[in-house]
Motif scaffolding. Structure first.
Motif, PDB file in Angstrom:
ATOM      1  N   ASP A  44       0.816  -1.222   0.000  1.00  0.00           N
ATOM      2  CA  ASP A  44       0.000   0.000   0.000  1.00  0.00           C
ATOM      3  C   ASP A  44       0.849   1.272   0.000  1.00  0.00           C
ATOM      4  N   ALA A  45       1.899   1.310  -0.803  1.00  0.00           N
ATOM      5  CA  ALA A  45       2.814   2.447  -0.775  1.00  0.00           C
ATOM      6  C   ALA A  45       2.138   3.734  -1.235  1.00  0.00           C
ATOM      7  N   SER A  46       2.423   4.822  -0.513  1.00  0.00           N
ATOM      8  CA  SER A  46       1.963   6.160  -0.887  1.00  0.00           C
ATOM      9  C   SER A  46       3.191   7.037  -1.101  1.00  0.00           C
ATOM     10  N   PRO A  47       3.542   7.363  -2.360  1.00  0.00           N
ATOM     11  CA  PRO A  47       4.776   8.112  -2.631  1.00  0.00           C
ATOM     12  C   PRO A  47       4.536   9.606  -2.847  1.00  0.00           C
ATOM     13  N   HIS A  48       5.452  10.425  -2.337  1.00  0.00           N
ATOM     14  CA  HIS A  48       5.428  11.874  -2.560  1.00  0.00           C
ATOM     15  C   HIS A  48       6.863  12.391  -2.544  1.00  0.00           C
ATOM     16  N   VAL A  49       7.142  13.404  -3.353  1.00  0.00           N
ATOM     17  CA  VAL A  49       8.403  14.119  -3.225  1.00  0.00           C
ATOM     18  C   VAL A  49       8.262  15.064  -2.040  1.00  0.00           C
ATOM     19  N   MET A  50       9.220  14.995  -1.130  1.00  0.00           N
ATOM     20  CA  MET A  50       9.172  15.818   0.081  1.00  0.00           C
ATOM     21  C   MET A  50      10.166  16.979  -0.039  1.00  0.00           C
ATOM     22  N   PRO A  51      10.123  17.938   0.899  1.00  0.00           N
ATOM     23  CA  PRO A  51      10.969  19.137   0.779  1.00  0.00           C
ATOM     24  C   PRO A  51      12.465  18.872   0.707  1.00  0.00           C
ATOM     25  N   ASP A  52      12.928  17.699   1.142  1.00  0.00           N
ATOM     26  CA  ASP A  52      14.355  17.394   1.022  1.00  0.00           C
ATOM     27  C   ASP A  52      14.725  16.941  -0.380  1.00  0.00           C
ATOM     28  N   GLY A  53      13.761  16.965  -1.308  1.00  0.00           N
ATOM     29  CA  GLY A  53      14.032  16.593  -2.691  1.00  0.00           C
ATOM     30  C   GLY A  53      14.061  15.103  -2.940  1.00  0.00           C
ATOM     31  N   ARG A  54      13.797  14.305  -1.926  1.00  0.00           N
ATOM     32  CA  ARG A  54      13.778  12.854  -2.052  1.00  0.00           C
ATOM     33  C   ARG A  54      12.341  12.360  -2.211  1.00  0.00           C
ATOM     34  N   VAL A  55      12.186  11.200  -2.814  1.00  0.00           N
ATOM     35  CA  VAL A  55      10.881  10.541  -2.842  1.00  0.00           C
ATOM     36  C   VAL A  55      10.733   9.748  -1.551  1.00  0.00           C
ATOM     37  N   VAL A 371      17.473   7.415 -11.272  1.00  0.00           N
ATOM     38  CA  VAL A 371      17.357   8.803 -11.716  1.00  0.00           C
ATOM     39  C   VAL A 371      18.629   9.552 -11.323  1.00  0.00           C
ATOM     40  N   LYS A 372      19.208  10.264 -12.288  1.00  0.00           N
ATOM     41  CA  LYS A 372      20.406  11.068 -12.025  1.00  0.00           C
ATOM     42  C   LYS A 372      20.040  12.538 -12.124  1.00  0.00           C
ATOM     43  N   ILE A 373      20.361  13.309 -11.086  1.00  0.00           N
ATOM     44  CA  ILE A 373      19.952  14.714 -10.999  1.00  0.00           C
ATOM     45  C   ILE A 373      21.194  15.573 -10.797  1.00  0.00           C
ATOM     46  N   VAL A 374      21.387  16.527 -11.692  1.00  0.00           N
ATOM     47  CA  VAL A 374      22.544  17.417 -11.602  1.00  0.00           C
ATOM     48  C   VAL A 374      22.040  18.852 -11.638  1.00  0.00           C
ATOM     49  N   GLN A 375      21.700  19.396 -10.486  1.00  0.00           N
ATOM     50  CA  GLN A 375      21.242  20.782 -10.372  1.00  0.00           C
ATOM     51  C   GLN A 375      21.213  21.151  -8.893  1.00  0.00           C
ATOM     52  N   PRO A 376      21.161  22.445  -8.570  1.00  0.00           N
ATOM     53  CA  PRO A 376      21.147  22.839  -7.156  1.00  0.00           C
ATOM     54  C   PRO A 376      19.880  22.381  -6.455  1.00  0.00           C
ATOM     55  N   TYR A 377      19.976  22.241  -5.149  1.00  0.00           N
ATOM     56  CA  TYR A 377      18.810  21.902  -4.352  1.00  0.00           C
ATOM     57  C   TYR A 377      17.790  23.037  -4.365  1.00  0.00           C
ATOM     58  N   ALA A 378      18.278  24.298  -4.359  1.00  0.00           N
ATOM     59  CA  ALA A 378      17.381  25.444  -4.264  1.00  0.00           C
ATOM     60  C   ALA A 378      17.834  26.568  -5.188  1.00  0.00           C
ATOM     61  N   PRO A 493      12.180  34.580  -1.441  1.00  0.00           N
ATOM     62  CA  PRO A 493      11.407  33.641  -2.261  1.00  0.00           C
ATOM     63  C   PRO A 493      12.347  32.666  -2.970  1.00  0.00           C
ATOM     64  N   GLU A 494      12.030  31.390  -2.935  1.00  0.00           N
ATOM     65  CA  GLU A 494      12.909  30.416  -3.564  1.00  0.00           C
ATOM     66  C   GLU A 494      12.138  29.164  -3.980  1.00  0.00           C
ATOM     67  N   PHE A 495      12.649  28.541  -5.030  1.00  0.00           N
ATOM     68  CA  PHE A 495      12.272  27.177  -5.364  1.00  0.00           C
ATOM     69  C   PHE A 495      13.227  26.241  -4.635  1.00  0.00           C
ATOM     70  N   PHE A 496      12.699  25.132  -4.121  1.00  0.00           N
ATOM     71  CA  PHE A 496      13.595  24.182  -3.455  1.00  0.00           C
ATOM     72  C   PHE A 496      13.041  22.767  -3.655  1.00  0.00           C
ATOM     73  N   GLY A 497      13.835  21.803  -3.192  1.00  0.00           N
ATOM     74  CA  GLY A 497      13.472  20.397  -3.423  1.00  0.00           C
ATOM     75  C   GLY A 497      13.803  19.925  -4.820  1.00  0.00           C
ATOM     76  N   GLY A 498      14.698  20.623  -5.508  1.00  0.00           N
ATOM     77  CA  GLY A 498      15.025  20.270  -6.890  1.00  0.00           C
ATOM     78  C   GLY A 498      16.127  19.257  -7.046  1.00  0.00           C
ATOM     79  N   ALA A 499      16.785  18.902  -5.952  1.00  0.00           N
ATOM     80  CA  ALA A 499      17.795  17.842  -5.952  1.00  0.00           C
ATOM     81  C   ALA A 499      17.765  17.190  -4.575  1.00  0.00           C
ATOM     82  N   PRO A 500      17.944  15.891  -4.505  1.00  0.00           N
ATOM     83  CA  PRO A 500      17.834  15.200  -3.214  1.00  0.00           C
ATOM     84  C   PRO A 500      18.972  15.584  -2.263  1.00  0.00           C
TER      85      PRO A 500
END
Length: 504
Positions: A44-55, A371-378, A493-500
């Motif tokens: 019964d997994a419930s997945p979400h991306v959380m503020p730390d950028g991880r699933v 998944v490979k992610i190469v970008q800043p966290y925020a 103001p910032e975007f964040f959670g863009g990299a784990p």
């Protein structure tokens, strides 16, 4: 006669597996990528991306020694930076936390079934069904008497213990809650036999009476889930099915199949137009790997019950579901189907055609690619070029707003995706909002921060929201709407959670 005897044998086998389970005697490492958790049984997994950028996913837990659905007593959380390698963060809630004691009331058998977990302004909220069976009526499906409803618990972190804050959300009934936060800031709780309702901002009460949504009344069974894509709302659910599956004829056209189906709407509360099958019965079209003895299908093909959760992560969508593949391996080294009530979470890609229709998921044993992610966290917006409309000014990196107005940030590099937006609220009004829009002041709405008289107090004055579709190089518009007269001041103001964050 042969088919009849086979069905009776399987029914007897299912009963034994359901009530007692089988011994897990194979200690060899599990040889495939699906399921993704192999040291315990998860469902019964419930997945979400959380503020730390991880699933993150929260799962129910099937008992190591079997025993059926009444032995489901606890929840675990897991997180991943790449969708392949998962960290077990341990138990976060169990039935004794809910009961407030180490014993059940006499004549009652309590269980915790499929949960969901969501982040909102500094807190993590766990929604879960409390299911009580009254043992005086027995366990037979036709005679048993049960009661079920939704409760909610909260924590400061998804890897820490949760505390129950509402032991029964008034107005809820049934099982399998799913939480959805829309781009306009409204929050919804779905549960039971396709009920849906808005949630209050306190995240623990319904905002009005629930609506019995128009969702495929004939086939809908359980496991409701909501996700959004291209401004369309997709509700998915487990359809009614026939049991048991006869291993001599698993694809019997006369038997209702255990599929995940879906519907589509322009409104989060429907009505929903039937879309088709999202996930076939477990094991259908899985051509790789082991075979049921003497057959051309995988051993767990003869078990049923689908349950789906969906998350988008850096360009792909993923379906989380469960099978008894691990159970088959640990019990019989793939020589038997395993025990159905010892399930394990699997992940495969969820794809669409050019009209937005779901392509039925190809279940695999290999699982998904990392998944490979190469970008800043925020990304802090005030470090770049800013344009403002009348009523909006910027001084010392503080945005001052005295009337409806706009801040424009040019060519923001959002890469493969950012999942949260936040700002510090220094001064607020009792009614207002900040819309995060892409490409133009009336462009795609990615998310909304709602302002009230407490916005500079909640979460230490940090207002945050989940966002959708924030990827690529985009012009970003913060659209301030003032519901009452006053002045709003915000900063950072910032975007964040863009990299784990690699903190586990």
């Amino acid at each position: 006669m042969k088919k009849f005897i086979s069905a009776i044998f399987l029914l007897s086998f299912l009963y034994v597996g359901f009530s007692q389970g089988k011994k897990n005697q194979n200690t060899e490492p599990y040889p495939y990528g699906n399921p993704v958790i192999t040291h315990m049984y998860t469902a019964d997994a419930s997945p979400h991306v959380m503020p730390d950028g991880r699933v993150w996913m929260v799962t129910s837990v099937d008992h190591e020694h079997g025993g059926g659905y009444s032995t489901m007593h606890k929840y675990h959380t897991f997180s991943s930076a790449d969708m392949v390698n998962w960290v077990d963060h341990g138990e976060i809630l169990n039935v004794w936390d809910v009961l407030g004691s180490a014993t059940e009331p006499e004549g009652e058998d309590w269980a915790l079934w499929a949960p969901d977990m969501v982040y909102h302004e500094g807190k993590y909220y766990l929604y879960f069904p409390v299911r009580k069976l009254f043992t005086e009526h027995g366990y037979d499906e036709q005679k048993r008497k049960t009661e079920s409803y939704i409760a909610v618990a909260v924590s400061d972190s998804p890897d820490k213990r949760f505390t129950v804050i509402n032991e029964k959300i008034e107005g809820t009934r049934g099982i399998d809650p799913s939480v959805f936060i829309d781009d306009d800031g409204e929050k919804y709780l779905y549960f039971g036999n396709h009920w849906g309702a808005k949630l209050k901002d306190n995240m623990k009460e319904l905002d009005g009476k629930p609506i019995h949504m128009d969702v495929d009344d004939e086939d809908f069974m359980e496991a409701i889930w909501m996700h959004k894509r291209d401004n369309k709302y997709y509700v998915s659910y487990h359809a009614h099915y026939g049991k048991p599956i006869d291993p001599e004829n698993p694809d019997d056209p006369e038997r209702m199949k255990s599929t995940l189906d879906y519907g589509v709407s322009d409104n989060p509360l429907g009505p929903f137009k039937y879309g088709g099958v999202m996930n076939y019965e477990l094991g259908v079209n899985v051509n790789e790997g082991p075979k049921y003895p003497g057959k051309e299908f995988v051993p767990w093909r003869v078990f049923q019950s689908n349950h789906g959760g969906i998350v988008e992560f850096h360009g792909n969508e993923y379906l989380f579901y469960h099978t008894s593949a691990l159970s088959s391996w640990r019990q019989d080294s793939f020589q038997g189907p395993g025990t159905w009530t010892q399930r394990s979470v699997c992940i495969d890609l969820l794809e669409y055609d050019d009209k937005g229709n779901v392509v039925p998921v190809q279940q695999t044993l290999s699982g998904v690619e990392p998944v490979k992610i190469v970008q800043p966290y925020a990304i802090e917006l005030l470090n770049g070029q800013v344009n403002t409309s009348d009523g909006v000014s910027i001084q010392n990196k503080i945005i001052n707003v005295s009337e409806n107005g706009i801040c424009e940030f040019k060519n923001v590099p959002l890469g493969t995706g950012y999942y949260y937006f936040g700002l510090n609220v220094l001064n607020t009004i009792s009614e207002g909002k900040v819309e995060i829009r892409l490409d133009s002041p009336d462009g795609k709405l990615a998310g909304t921060i709602l302002l009230d008289e407490f916005s500079n107090q909640v979460n230490r004055g940090r207002a945050e929201t989940f966002i959708r579709g924030a990827k690529g190089n985009r012009d970003i518009f913060l659209v301030f709407e003032m519901g009452v007269e006053g002045e709003v001041q915000v900063s950072f103001p910032e975007f964040f959670g863009g990299a784990p964050l690699q903190s586990y």
